[in-house]
Write an enzyme that holds these catalytic residues in place. Structure first.
Site, PDB file in Angstrom:
ATOM      1  N   GLU A   1      -6.826   1.578 -14.129  1.00 51.94           N
ATOM      2  CA  GLU A   1      -6.678   0.241 -13.539  1.00 51.94           C
ATOM      3  C   GLU A   1      -7.887  -0.064 -12.648  1.00 51.94           C
ATOM      4  OE1 GLU A   1      -2.938  -0.436 -11.578  1.00 51.94           O
ATOM      5  OE2 GLU A   1      -3.658  -2.215 -10.521  1.00 51.94           O
TER       6      GLU A   1
ATOM      7  N   PHE B   1       4.103 -10.824  -5.770  1.00 48.41           N
ATOM      8  CA  PHE B   1       2.691 -10.839  -6.192  1.00 48.41           C
ATOM      9  C   PHE B   1       2.506 -10.260  -7.592  1.00 48.41           C
ATOM     10  CE2 PHE B   1       1.774  -9.732  -1.427  1.00 48.41           C
ATOM     11  CZ  PHE B   1       2.028 -11.039  -1.040  1.00 48.41           C
TER      12      PHE B   1
ATOM     13  N   SER C   1       0.830  -1.213   0.000  1.00 51.12           N
ATOM     14  CA  SER C   1       0.000   0.000   0.000  1.00 51.12           C
ATOM     15  C   SER C   1       0.861   1.258   0.000  1.00 51.12           C
ATOM     16  CB  SER C   1      -0.902   0.015   1.236  1.00 51.12           C
ATOM     17  OG  SER C   1      -1.699  -1.134   1.289  1.00 51.12           O
TER      18      SER C   1
HETATM   19  C1  LIG Z   1      -3.238 -12.089  -6.902  1.00 50.08           C
HETATM   20  C2  LIG Z   1      -2.514 -10.796  -6.722  1.00 50.08           C
HETATM   21  C3  LIG Z   1      -2.050 -10.116  -7.848  1.00 50.08           C
HETATM   22  C4  LIG Z   1      -1.319  -8.942  -7.702  1.00 50.08           C
HETATM   23  N1  LIG Z   1      -0.792  -8.329  -8.821  1.00 50.08           N
HETATM   24  C5  LIG Z   1       0.079  -7.305  -8.647  1.00 50.08           C
HETATM   25  C6  LIG Z   1       0.802  -6.765  -9.766  1.00 50.08           C
HETATM   26  O1  LIG Z   1       0.630  -7.188 -10.911  1.00 50.08           O
HETATM   27  N2  LIG Z   1       1.711  -5.783  -9.536  1.00 50.08           N
HETATM   28  C7  LIG Z   1       1.919  -5.279  -8.281  1.00 50.08           C
HETATM   29  O2  LIG Z   1       2.752  -4.393  -8.151  1.00 50.08           O
HETATM   30  N3  LIG Z   1       1.249  -5.757  -7.207  1.00 50.08           N
HETATM   31  C8  LIG Z   1       0.344  -6.755  -7.368  1.00 50.08           C
HETATM   32  N4  LIG Z   1      -0.321  -7.266  -6.280  1.00 50.08           N
HETATM   33  C9  LIG Z   1      -0.055  -6.714  -4.967  1.00 50.08           C
HETATM   34  C10 LIG Z   1      -1.210  -5.883  -4.399  1.00 50.08           C
HETATM   35  O3  LIG Z   1      -1.375  -4.709  -5.149  1.00 50.08           O
HETATM   36  C11 LIG Z   1      -0.875  -5.629  -2.927  1.00 50.08           C
HETATM   37  O4  LIG Z   1      -1.009  -6.870  -2.262  1.00 50.08           O
HETATM   38  C12 LIG Z   1      -1.784  -4.589  -2.308  1.00 50.08           C
HETATM   39  O5  LIG Z   1      -1.513  -3.306  -2.826  1.00 50.08           O
HETATM   40  C13 LIG Z   1      -1.646  -4.530  -0.772  1.00 50.08           C
HETATM   41  O6  LIG Z   1      -0.317  -4.434  -0.389  1.00 50.08           O
HETATM   42  P1  LIG Z   1       0.260  -5.428   0.743  1.00 50.08           P
HETATM   43  O7  LIG Z   1      -0.051  -6.814   0.290  1.00 50.08           O
HETATM   44  O8  LIG Z   1       1.670  -5.076   0.980  1.00 50.08           O
HETATM   45  O9  LIG Z   1      -0.619  -5.139   2.005  1.00 50.08           O
HETATM   46  P2  LIG Z   1      -0.302  -4.028   3.127  1.00 50.08           P
HETATM   47  O10 LIG Z   1      -0.015  -2.734   2.489  1.00 50.08           O
HETATM   48  O11 LIG Z   1       0.693  -4.592   4.071  1.00 50.08           O
HETATM   49  O12 LIG Z   1      -1.696  -3.955   3.845  1.00 50.08           O
HETATM   50  C14 LIG Z   1      -2.125  -4.829   4.910  1.00 50.08           C
HETATM   51  C15 LIG Z   1      -3.459  -4.293   5.438  1.00 50.08           C
HETATM   52  O13 LIG Z   1      -3.257  -2.986   5.986  1.00 50.08           O
HETATM   53  C16 LIG Z   1      -4.147  -2.081   5.385  1.00 50.08           C
HETATM   54  N5  LIG Z   1      -3.536  -0.764   5.292  1.00 50.08           N
HETATM   55  C17 LIG Z   1      -2.315  -0.454   4.774  1.00 50.08           C
HETATM   56  N6  LIG Z   1      -2.123   0.867   4.832  1.00 50.08           N
HETATM   57  C18 LIG Z   1      -3.226   1.419   5.390  1.00 50.08           C
HETATM   58  C19 LIG Z   1      -3.626   2.743   5.728  1.00 50.08           C
HETATM   59  N7  LIG Z   1      -2.842   3.780   5.493  1.00 50.08           N
HETATM   60  N8  LIG Z   1      -4.844   2.918   6.297  1.00 50.08           N
HETATM   61  C20 LIG Z   1      -5.659   1.861   6.558  1.00 50.08           C
HETATM   62  N9  LIG Z   1      -5.330   0.587   6.271  1.00 50.08           N
HETATM   63  C21 LIG Z   1      -4.139   0.369   5.677  1.00 50.08           C
HETATM   64  C22 LIG Z   1      -4.442  -2.674   4.018  1.00 50.08           C
HETATM   65  O14 LIG Z   1      -5.649  -2.156   3.463  1.00 50.08           O
HETATM   66  C23 LIG Z   1      -4.516  -4.139   4.351  1.00 50.08           C
HETATM   67  O15 LIG Z   1      -5.784  -4.454   4.830  1.00 50.08           O
HETATM   68  C24 LIG Z   1      -1.096  -8.408  -6.418  1.00 50.08           C
HETATM   69  C25 LIG Z   1      -1.602  -9.073  -5.284  1.00 50.08           C
HETATM   70  C26 LIG Z   1      -2.275 -10.260  -5.429  1.00 50.08           C
HETATM   71  C27 LIG Z   1      -2.745 -10.974  -4.185  1.00 50.08           C
END
Ligand SMILES: Cc1cc2nc3c(=O)[nH]c(=O)nc-3n(C[C@H](O)[C@H](O)[C@H](O)COP(=O)(O)OP(=O)(O)OC[C@H]3O[C@@H](n4cnc5c(N)ncnc54)[C@H](O)[C@@H]3O)c2cc1C
Length: 380
Positions: free
Chosen positions: A243, A157, A133
């Site tokens: 997107e 991912f 995020s």
């Molecule tokens: C099947 C799949 C395909 C994907 N494809 C791509 C891709 O092609 N390219 C790419 O770059 N990424 C890709 N992603 C990654 C995806 O975009 C990220 O998983 C997503 O942006 C969340 O990031 P994170 O997993 O690090 O979660 P985190 O950022 O660690 O979030 C964990 C939790 O905390 C919450 N959170 C975080 N910050 C805040 C805030 N400021 N306020 C409130 N809540 C918050 C989130 O909403 C979430 O619930 C993919 C993911 C999956 C599972």
């Protein structure tokens, strides 16, 4: 049904071609691709021959120069059949537009024709093991050294991660800075030092190849910088509405299909001597879902119309992504319930759709991040 006005006759003819193609070339094989963890690479080439990849690319680069409605038609047809392994949306709606919008003339001439033909599959690598995020927190670095950048770090991912030949990598060219230190680089997958990790095992979307990527002193030619140095974060913010709209379009089409499968199922299935559709609970559940779905359809279509006119703002796109994906998951959950035990069986489309949809609230910016964007606009 409120008549849709976002598509013209040509769009609908195109839809017919896409649908027939998917019925013949993808639907019969998708279950096997789920076991394989990826779709057959040949599908990309066939799609290229049919003109289904990157319909927006201008004619001077071999494209059809069509409006985003054609992308939307493809997204809808893939979603209706729940062919979630097919990564054309990521390629055509998300990654390739960066090359169209910010690429140099040389980059466009080199890469776009291959992206259209299906010879080249693209991916975009933003997320890292420690930063999803919070994109400003990426730790992958690209340090300028004469006529090239030296790229180090890892991503995770990444959709199309196994098939990708070209990856748009988000990296810090100035690690001391936050957003203003972020740049985008076009990295060819056969570059020495670039390794693809294993195909990740997911809860759903099992035919979609999703991978880790590793960069170990990868030499990226300076001419592969996309746009200007330090502007990467701004480009990301400009491209994310398309997107998110694309995700909302897929979510709505998938929800419509799932509701129709469920209507068919409850008419057929009998309990206590009558069809499940005869119970008032079933009727009311279906009615509630149909009413919400009608509103969702009108809202998402209006967003698409705004996007045609280049007027879809960041907060409205975030609202579409938030509402459509939350609703898709709610609808699928109710529809699984109306299918009873069969709804939990992988062989039933509703079970697959339910599992596949869960990630829609997570990627393309989590739905919590959508709320942040919307509230920022309200409170600014
Ligand atoms: C099947 C799949 C395909 C994907 N494809 C791509 C891709 O092609 N390219 C790419 O770059 N990424 C890709 N992603 C990654 C995806 O975009 C990220 O998983 C997503 O942006 C969340 O990031 P994170 O997993 O690090 O979660 P985190 O950022 O660690 O979030 C964990 C939790 O905390 C919450 N959170 C975080 N910050 C805040 C805030 N400021 N306020 C409130 N809540 C918050 C989130 O909403 C979430 O619930 C993919 C993911 C999956 C599972």
């Amino acid at each position: 049904m409120i008549p849709r006005t976002v598509f013209n006759e040509e769009h609908e003819q195109f839809r017919d071609t896409v649908r027939k193609f998917l019925e013949k070339e993808a639907l019969p094989f998708h279950a096997q691709w789920e076991k394989d963890g990826q779709v057959d690479r040949g599908l990309w080439k066939k799609a290229g021959e049919m003109g289904f990849l990157c319909p927006q690319v201008p004619e001077e680069y071999g494209g059809l120069n069509l409006d985003f409605g054609y992308n939307a038609v493809i997204d809808e047809e893939i979603s209706r059949f729940n062919l979630t392994g097919i990564g054309w949306g990521l390629h055509s709606d998300i990654a390739v537009p960066y090359i169209i919008n910010y690429g140099s003339e040389a980059q466009k001439r080199k890469y776009l024709p291959q992206c259209i033909s299906g010879d080249m599959v693209t991916a975009i690598a933003m997320t890292e093991p420690g930063a999803g995020s919070d994109l400003q927190g990426v730790r992958t670095t690209a340090i300028k050294n004469g006529d090239h950048y030296v790229l180090n770090g890892s991503k995770t991912f990444i959709t199309n991660g196994q098939h990708a030949n070209l990856v748009i990598v988000v990296a810090k060219t100035n690690p001391g800075e936050g957003a203003s230190g972020v740049s985008l680089l076009l990295v060819e997958a056969d570059s020495p030092g670039f390794k693809k990790g294993t195909n990740l095992e997911k809860v759903g979307m099992k035919a979609q190849d999703t991978s880790e990527l590793f960069f170990d002193d990868v030499k990226v030619p300076a001419e592969n910088l996309l746009g200007a140095e330090g502007q990467g974060f701004i480009y990301l913010m400009q491209e994310l509405p398309q997107e998110r709209l694309s995700v909302a379009i897929g979510a709505t089409a998938n929800a419509e299909a799932a509701l129709s499968w469920t209507v068919d199922y409850v008419r057929e299935r009998k309990a206590f001597g009558k069809p499940v559709s005869a119970f008032q609970n079933t009727q009311f559940k279906l009615a509630e879902l149909a009413a919400e779905l009608a509103a969702m359809r009108v809202f998402v279509d209006r967003c698409l119309e705004l996007h045609y006119a280049h007027k879809l703002d960041v907060a409205t796109a975030a609202k579409a992504k938030l509402l459509a994906t939350d609703f898709q998951c709610k609808l699928l959950d109710e529809c699984v319930q109306l299918h009873g035990g069969y709804g939990y069986m992988w062989e039933y489309p509703i079970a697959r759709a339910w599992a596949d949809a869960r990630v829609q609230r997570i990627y393309a910016g989590t739905n919590e991040i959508m709320k942040l964007i919307i509230s920022r606009e309200l409170l600014q």
